[in-house]
Design an enzyme around this catalytic site. Structure first.
Site, PDB file in Angstrom:
ATOM      1  N   GLU A   2      -7.150 -28.228  10.051  1.00  0.00           N
ATOM      2  CA  GLU A   2      -7.101 -27.543   8.594  1.00  0.00           C
ATOM      3  C   GLU A   2      -8.108 -26.142   8.542  1.00  0.00           C
ATOM      4  OE1 GLU A   2      -8.109 -28.151   4.029  1.00  0.00           O
ATOM      5  OE2 GLU A   2      -7.893 -29.961   5.233  1.00  0.00           O
TER       6      GLU A   2
ATOM      7  N   TYR B 103       0.682  -1.292  -0.170  1.00  0.00           N
ATOM      8  CA  TYR B 103       0.008   0.016  -0.085  1.00  0.00           C
ATOM      9  C   TYR B 103       0.909   1.228  -0.089  1.00  0.00           C
ATOM     10  CZ  TYR B 103      -4.369  -2.427   0.255  1.00  0.00           C
ATOM     11  OH  TYR B 103      -5.346  -3.307  -0.162  1.00  0.00           O
TER      12      TYR B 103
ATOM     13  N   ASP C 244      -8.862 -32.355   5.945  1.00  0.00           N
ATOM     14  CA  ASP C 244     -10.024 -32.971   5.180  1.00  0.00           C
ATOM     15  C   ASP C 244      -9.155 -34.191   4.241  1.00  0.00           C
ATOM     16  OD1 ASP C 244     -11.912 -31.084   5.624  1.00  0.00           O
ATOM     17  OD2 ASP C 244     -11.692 -30.109   3.761  1.00  0.00           O
TER      18      ASP C 244
END
Length: 353
Positions: free
Chosen positions: A181, A95, A234
């Site tokens: 996760e 920025y 997962d």
């Protein structure tokens, strides 16, 4: 800090030398994305080999000249920050001149290239990365500025500190650490008061692919407490990839492997073999996409899978079924199956790999 300043001065001196000899200045750095530059060591994970292929960022080539200029620009910003003992996040740098940099990912990539070129860890360059991760459970510590932080499980978690190196007085009676996760699963376990029910533990999530600070914190907690660390991911190629980043590191950050990896991490779940064992309904599973197939094939070829025969077997089960499952699939058995049955049984009877 004098080491950082000296390293930057050496780079600039080389640029000036080239100009004095009427040659186009060049920045040379290791090629971070090339698997041929990566060695694998069981005790460290993926690490860059000493004699690796290098790439040049030339100032006289239209394709690389803009990157050359941006690298010098960020080097000058780092130099000023180290001199004045101030810090900035990668977002602050982007920025400071969005038009010049174009995108956040350009800044992130250049900072990693500079860290690799100077052979200096990123936090020593006074650049802090924005933290996405959360930590909760039986842990308290003092931040660099003296703030006391207590992570003891309430319904809210604590953001991973942005300067992990600066934290001290770490206290914990945790018996193990659980890396989760996804944020949704992490929050669910918090709501179920999992940290206190079974035995005191520390829970951490990087909310997907972990940022540098989350990985640094996992490593720091391992160095401090030497307790078992388990992962809850997962049952899909993406989850396996994330677990491998915590355990063995990533190709792009292999030059910093020693500070970031924890090779003793164990895979607790969700295992592809669990889906069959628990008789999860086929219609609750998700078919593989082409992308999933490619990612799994690439993971199976990686050097660390060869030394993990049990992992190899699980990946073969996943490849054969061409089906994947999110941790949430366990709610098809009962709403609190994960915290009431699945995790306690796994931890009690050693159901990890």
């Amino acid at each position: 800090s004098s080491e950082v300043l000296e390293a930057i001065e050496n780079v600039i001196q080389d640029v000036l030398k080239s100009l004095a000899q009427k040659k186009a200045p060049v920045l040379t750095l290791a090629n971070r994305s090339d698997w041929r530059n990566i060695g694998f060591k069981d005790s460290v994970g993926l690490q860059m080999i000493p004699r690796c292929t290098r790439k040049q960022i030339r100032s006289d080539c239209p394709r690389s000249a803009p990157k050359f200029a941006l690298m010098l620009k960020i080097l000058s910003m780092i130099y000023k920050m180290v001199q004045s003992n101030t810090y900035a996040t990668k977002r602050d740098i982007y920025y400071s001149d969005t038009l010049l940099f174009g995108s956040q990912s350009v800044v992130d990539n250049i900072i990693n290239d500079i860290s690799c070129m100077l052979k200096i860890p990123r936090r020593s360059l006074h650049i802090l990365s924005t933290t996405r991760g959360f930590v909760a459970g039986n842990l308290s510590y003092t931040e660099e500025d003296g703030t006391k932080v207590n992570c003891t499980c309430g319904a809210t978690a604590v953001t991973v500190p942005s300067n992990v190196q600066g934290i001290k007085n770490l206290i914990s009676h945790a018996k193990f650490m659980l890396i989760v996760e996804k944020d949704a699963t992490f929050q669910r376990l918090l709501d179920d008061d999992f940290c206190n029910k079974l035995s005191p533990c520390i829970m951490i999530t990087g909310r997907g692919i972990p940022d540098l600070n989350t990985r640094l914190l996992v490593r720091k907690l391992w160095d401090t407490f030497q307790i078992p660390i388990f992962t809850l991911m997962d049952a899909d190629p993406h989850g396996v990839e994330i677990m491998c980043i915590y355990k063995y590191g990533s190709v792009s950050m292999s030059f910093e492997a020693h500070h970031l990896t924890v090779p003793s991490i164990k895979w607790l779940g969700l295992l592809p073999s669990d889906l069959e064992r628990l008789h999860i309904r086929k219609d609750a599973l998700i078919p593989f996409t082409k992308q999933d197939q490619n990612k799994l094939a690439s993971i199976q070829k990686r050097p660390y899978i060869a030394c993990q025969p049990m992992w190899k077997k699980e990946l073969e089960i996943m490849a054969a079924s061409k089906l994947k499952a999110e941790i949430q699939v366990l709610t098809s058995l009962s709403s609190d199956y994960l915290s009431r049955v699945y995790l306690p049984n796994k931890l009690q009877f050693g159901g990890w790999l």
